[in-house]
Design a protein around this motif. Structure first.
Motif, short mmCIF file in Angstrom:
data_model
loop_
_atom_site.label_atom_id
_atom_site.label_comp_id
_atom_site.label_asym_id
_atom_site.label_seq_id
_atom_site.Cartn_x
_atom_site.Cartn_y
_atom_site.Cartn_z
N GLN A 79 5.68 42.91 -10.59
CA GLN A 79 6.78 42.03 -10.27
C GLN A 79 6.52 41.20 -9.01
O GLN A 79 7.32 40.32 -8.67
N LEU A 80 5.44 41.47 -8.33
CA LEU A 80 5.08 40.71 -7.13
C LEU A 80 4.25 39.50 -7.53
O LEU A 80 3.48 39.54 -8.49
N PRO A 81 4.39 38.39 -6.79
CA PRO A 81 3.61 37.19 -7.12
C PRO A 81 2.12 37.44 -6.87
O PRO A 81 1.74 38.10 -5.91
N ALA A 82 1.30 36.95 -7.78
CA ALA A 82 -0.15 37.11 -7.65
C ALA A 82 -0.68 36.20 -6.56
O ALA A 82 -0.27 35.03 -6.44
N ALA A 83 -1.57 36.71 -5.76
CA ALA A 83 -2.15 35.92 -4.68
C ALA A 83 -3.32 35.10 -5.20
O ALA A 83 -4.09 35.54 -6.06
N SER A 84 -3.46 33.90 -4.68
CA SER A 84 -4.56 33.03 -5.05
C SER A 84 -5.84 33.48 -4.36
O SER A 84 -5.82 34.32 -3.45
N ASP A 85 -6.96 32.89 -4.77
CA ASP A 85 -8.24 33.23 -4.15
C ASP A 85 -8.23 32.88 -2.67
O ASP A 85 -8.78 33.63 -1.83
N LYS A 90 -8.03 34.72 2.93
CA LYS A 90 -7.34 34.72 4.22
C LYS A 90 -6.93 36.14 4.62
O LYS A 90 -7.05 36.55 5.78
N LEU A 91 -6.45 36.91 3.62
CA LEU A 91 -6.07 38.29 3.91
C LEU A 91 -7.30 39.12 4.32
O LEU A 91 -7.22 39.93 5.25
N ASP A 92 -8.42 38.90 3.64
CA ASP A 92 -9.64 39.61 4.01
C ASP A 92 -10.07 39.26 5.43
O ASP A 92 -10.50 40.14 6.20
N ALA A 93 -9.96 37.99 5.77
CA ALA A 93 -10.34 37.57 7.12
C ALA A 93 -9.40 38.18 8.15
O ALA A 93 -9.84 38.62 9.23
N ASP A 94 -8.10 38.21 7.83
CA ASP A 94 -7.14 38.83 8.75
C ASP A 94 -7.42 40.31 8.93
O ASP A 94 -7.36 40.85 10.05
N ILE A 95 -7.77 40.97 7.83
CA ILE A 95 -8.07 42.41 7.91
C ILE A 95 -9.30 42.64 8.77
O ILE A 95 -9.33 43.55 9.62
#
Length: 252
Positions: A79-85, A90-95
């Motif tokens: 039910q959550l929106p799928a994240a784009s590439d 960006k999430l990987d870089a933030d992590i």
């Protein structure tokens, strides 16, 4: 959409608060965790939290998973929106950036903890002042003693010191030699002695032999020991170094 898939009742109810919280955090929580995290902000009771979570799970808005007697709840990922590439990158870089920051902070914490440990084990300013005062007193005492020694007129010359050291070495060497001889002598006698070593060393009140008629063993002992020991009542009374806590002196 079916009725069971409709969102929780409007009006800011417990179910709506819990659903929004689980979707925002997007990680599993137990009912106790959710209650502890939201109690102060929203004033939710534990019973209401448990009931609302079970209701949301039954309606399919969240997922429920049991681990033994404990249940955990988390947002339905479908039910959550799928994240784009781009968002994933960006999430990987933030992590990665936050992981590096966490490591740097952990290293800094370890350094600060080591520094704190050193400071806690170090002397305080008051203790240092007291220690300095004691050391000054010791220095004054040693200085006075040194001056008395320097001003004395009965100094030992190097020749006299060498003579004393040589004599000490000679006497200690002779001490060891005679002690070794006596020990070997006594060990040889004790091989055939009918009593214990302690009884042989300590002079008793009565002899093992008939008075006036010493046995062959006692006669042999008398011959072997007369140069080194005093015979008392046909028995041998021996005082060892250990009996009087006597030790060979250290070399000068």
């Amino acid at each position: 959409m079916s009725k069971s898939r409709e969102g929780p009742a409007a009006g800011g109810g417990a179910a709506a608060v819990l659903l929004r919280y689980l979707r925002e955090q997007n990680r599993p929580y137990s009912a106790q965790d959710v209650f502890g995290n939201l109690q102060r902000e929203h004033g939710l009771g534990k019973a209401a939290v448990v009931k609302a979570l079970e209701q949301l799970a039954q309606q399919g808005h969240i997922r429920e998973k049991a681990y033994g007697k404990q249940k955990v709840y988390f947002a339905d990922q479908e039910q959550l929106p799928a994240a784009s590439d781009a968002e994933l990158r960006k999430l990987d870089a933030d992590i990665a950036a936050q992981s590096a920051e966490v490591q740097a902070l952990q290293q800094s914490c370890r350094q600060l903890e080591a520094e704190l440990k050193d400071l806690n084990s170090a002397m305080t300013t008051l203790d240092m002042a007291h220690e300095i005062e004691e050391l000054r007193k010791d220095c004054a005492s040693y200085t006075e003693k040194l001056e008395r020694i320097k001003s004395a007129t009965n100094h030992v010359t190097p020749e006299e010191k060498e003579k004393v050291c040589s004599e000490q070495k000679l006497y200690c060497k002779e001490w060891r030699r005679r002690k070794r001889m006596a020990t070997e002598l006594l060990d040889a006698i004790l091989e055939g002695y009918p009593k214990s070593k302690k009884q042989f060393f300590v002079s008793p009140t009565a002899s093992a032999c008939v008075p006036g008629q010493p046995c062959l063993l006692c006669q042999r002992a008398a011959v072997l020991l007369q140069e080194h020991f005093v015979l008392v009542q046909e028995e041998v009374g021996i005082e060892t170094d250990e009996d009087h806590n006597v030790m060979l002196p250290a070399a000068l």
